[in-house]
Write an enzyme that holds these catalytic residues in place. Structure first.
Site, PDB file in Angstrom:
ATOM      1  N   ARG A 110      44.961  40.301  45.068  1.00 31.78           N
ATOM      2  CA  ARG A 110      43.850  40.397  44.112  1.00 31.78           C
ATOM      3  C   ARG A 110      42.678  39.653  44.723  1.00 31.78           C
ATOM      4  O   ARG A 110      42.756  38.449  44.978  1.00 31.78           O
ATOM      5  CB  ARG A 110      44.221  39.768  42.769  1.00 31.78           C
ATOM      6  CG  ARG A 110      42.998  39.553  41.882  1.00 31.78           C
ATOM      7  CD  ARG A 110      43.336  39.168  40.466  1.00 31.78           C
ATOM      8  NE  ARG A 110      43.893  40.289  39.738  1.00 31.78           N
ATOM      9  CZ  ARG A 110      44.027  40.334  38.412  1.00 31.78           C
ATOM     10  NH1 ARG A 110      43.635  39.307  37.669  1.00 31.78           N
ATOM     11  NH2 ARG A 110      44.553  41.386  37.822  1.00 31.78           N
ATOM     12  N   GLN A 140      47.053  48.598  36.957  1.00 30.82           N
ATOM     13  CA  GLN A 140      46.747  48.628  35.529  1.00 30.82           C
ATOM     14  C   GLN A 140      46.830  50.057  34.994  1.00 30.82           C
ATOM     15  O   GLN A 140      47.420  50.314  33.938  1.00 30.82           O
ATOM     16  CB  GLN A 140      45.316  48.074  35.310  1.00 30.82           C
ATOM     17  CG  GLN A 140      44.845  48.154  33.883  1.00 30.82           C
ATOM     18  CD  GLN A 140      45.636  47.234  32.970  1.00 30.82           C
ATOM     19  OE1 GLN A 140      45.736  46.047  33.232  1.00 30.82           O
ATOM     20  NE2 GLN A 140      46.217  47.761  31.895  1.00 30.82           N
ATOM     21  N   CYS A 272      42.905  46.605  28.795  1.00 30.99           N
ATOM     22  CA  CYS A 272      43.710  46.036  29.881  1.00 30.99           C
ATOM     23  C   CYS A 272      43.973  44.548  29.664  1.00 30.99           C
ATOM     24  O   CYS A 272      44.914  44.012  30.230  1.00 30.99           O
ATOM     25  CB  CYS A 272      43.021  46.279  31.224  1.00 30.99           C
ATOM     26  SG  CYS A 272      41.356  45.604  31.292  1.00 30.99           S
ATOM     27  N   ARG A 300      52.801  46.877  32.248  1.00 28.01           N
ATOM     28  CA  ARG A 300      52.407  46.455  33.594  1.00 28.01           C
ATOM     29  C   ARG A 300      53.672  46.191  34.415  1.00 28.01           C
ATOM     30  O   ARG A 300      53.779  46.575  35.579  1.00 28.01           O
ATOM     31  CB  ARG A 300      51.568  45.165  33.538  1.00 28.01           C
ATOM     32  CG  ARG A 300      50.180  45.324  32.961  1.00 28.01           C
ATOM     33  CD  ARG A 300      49.298  46.196  33.817  1.00 28.01           C
ATOM     34  NE  ARG A 300      49.208  45.750  35.187  1.00 28.01           N
ATOM     35  CZ  ARG A 300      48.383  44.805  35.633  1.00 28.01           C
ATOM     36  NH1 ARG A 300      47.538  44.242  34.805  1.00 28.01           N
ATOM     37  NH2 ARG A 300      48.350  44.464  36.914  1.00 28.01           N
TER      38      ARG A 300
HETATM   39  N1  NVA Z   1      37.246  44.329  34.800  1.00 28.81           N
HETATM   40  C1  NVA Z   1      38.027  43.140  34.631  1.00 28.81           C
HETATM   41  C2  NVA Z   1      39.487  43.467  34.579  1.00 28.81           C
HETATM   42  C3  NVA Z   1      40.395  42.317  34.310  1.00 28.81           C
HETATM   43  C4  NVA Z   1      41.835  42.689  34.324  1.00 28.81           C
HETATM   44  C5  NVA Z   1      37.727  42.169  35.745  1.00 28.81           C
HETATM   45  O1  NVA Z   1      37.636  42.603  36.903  1.00 28.81           O
HETATM   46  O2  NVA Z   1      37.563  40.980  35.479  1.00 28.81           O
HETATM   47  N1   CP Z   2      44.942  43.189  32.987  1.00 22.62           N
HETATM   48  C1   CP Z   2      45.091  42.295  33.964  1.00 22.62           C
HETATM   49  O1   CP Z   2      45.043  42.606  35.166  1.00 22.62           O
HETATM   50  O2   CP Z   2      45.321  41.033  33.516  1.00 22.62           O
HETATM   51  P1   CP Z   2      45.278  39.705  34.403  1.00 22.62           P
HETATM   52  O3   CP Z   2      43.867  39.570  34.914  1.00 22.62           O
HETATM   53  O4   CP Z   2      45.663  38.592  33.469  1.00 22.62           O
HETATM   54  O5   CP Z   2      46.235  39.858  35.539  1.00 22.62           O
END
Ligand code: NVA
Ligand code: CP
Length: 313
Positions: A110, A140, A272, A300
């Protein structure tokens, strides 16, 4: 258990890299794993396998659903946070990738730049899984598609309306819906549309599956005839400096009773999470429609277990 064989040792970075049949195969496997494990049947198909997870942004769901999912399949997982290796800073991404490939059987990443994940994958001999970048969030969307199937028992004749910021989740939703033949309308303010490249790729897929894709600026226009209303935060991770500005721009894109009155009867809301209640969705509407949202969070884990089981050698 039948994993999706053609995914063996493949990176899971972009949904458009997979055929609709491969993605559907993953959903079938997720359903099978969910049933099996809930019935206390053994499913330790990743016994002795090791997953490394790297995060340069916060996470609750992604981290825990991968860690616990891996454990349910008999494997191990190890989390590295940004303060331990800043991707590309302490050493090159190429070297970090080649080192981790020597220890682990798969890695989830991530981070901010999507290109960093692509670079990592180029040098990796183990599968690289995209756990969210500024551009996309494919894991997701696999959970979302699983939740949609469990709710409606079909992907046919469904319309999804995404309301809000055309962000990473929206980009992946476009491809996911296009692949599964689900009509999708994105309602967003002008200037906050999804990524053009991602939109064009989704349109190419939609031409084959028959899905309809529309981008509109009026929130009440998009929600008409929708079975699934989807939203996400207005300010994504990394955009915190724009928070006040965005709150003003997006204020008419809130999911609330008025918006839901324009959707189909029996429609559901997906989010999400994390939710910023009082912003993209109001408190009452969130609570009223919360059951599928938390099933979506649970999914998930099952969707990612299907990915892990299929890509790990
Ligand atoms: N669009 C959001 C999604 C979080 C799961 C972000 O990137 O922060
Ligand atoms: N929806 C999602 O990706 O949640 P987190 O940011 O908590 O991993």
């Amino acid at each position: 258990m039948k994993t999706v064989k053609s995914l063996k040792n493949k990176h899971f970075i972009n949904l458009e890299d997979f055929t609709p049949d491969e993605l559907k195969g993953l959903i079938d496997l997720a359903l099978e794993l969910k049933k099996k494990i809930k019935n206390n049947k053994p499913a330790d198909i990743l016994k002795g396998k090791n997953l490394v997870m790297y995060f340069s942004k916060p996470s609750l769901r992604t981290r825990l659903s991968f860690e616990i999912g891996m454990a349910k399949l008999g494997g191990n997982s190890y989390v590295i946070k940004q303060d331990e290796i800043i991707l590309g800073k302490r050493e090159s991404i190429e070297d970090t990738s080649r080192v981790i490939s020597k220890y682990a059987d798969a890695i989830t990443i991530r981070t901010f730049a999507h290109s960093d994940v692509e670079t990592f994958a180029k040098y990796s001999s183990i599968p690289v899984i995209n756990a969210l970048t500024d551009l996309s969030h494919p894991c997701q969307i696999m959970a979302d598609l699983l939740t949609i199937y469990e709710t409606f028992k079909t992907y046919k004749n469904l319309k999804l309306n995404y309301v809000g910021d055309g962000n990473n989740v929206t980009n992946s939703l476009l491809t996911g819906c296009a692949s599964f033949g689900i009509d999708i309308t994105v309602s967003c303010p002008a200037g906050f549309e999804p990524d053009t490249n991602e939109l064009n790729k989704a349109k190419e897929i939609a031409e084959k599956t028959g899905a309809n894709i529309e981008i509109v600026n009026d929130p009440l226009q998009g929600v008409k005839g929708a079975d699934i209303i989807y939203t996400d935060v207005w300010t994504s991770m990394g955009q915190e400096a724009e928070y006040e500005k965005r709150k003003e721009i997006f204020k008419s894109y809130q999911i609330n009773e008025n918006l839901m009155n324009n959707a189909n009867k029996n429609s559901i809301i997906l989010h999400c999470l994390p939710a910023h209640k009082g912003e993209e969705i109001d408190f009452e509407t969130f609570e009223k429609y919360s059951a599928p949202i938390f099933n979506q969070a649970e999914n998930r884990m099952w969707a990612q277990m299907a990915i892990l089981a299929s890509v790990i050698k």
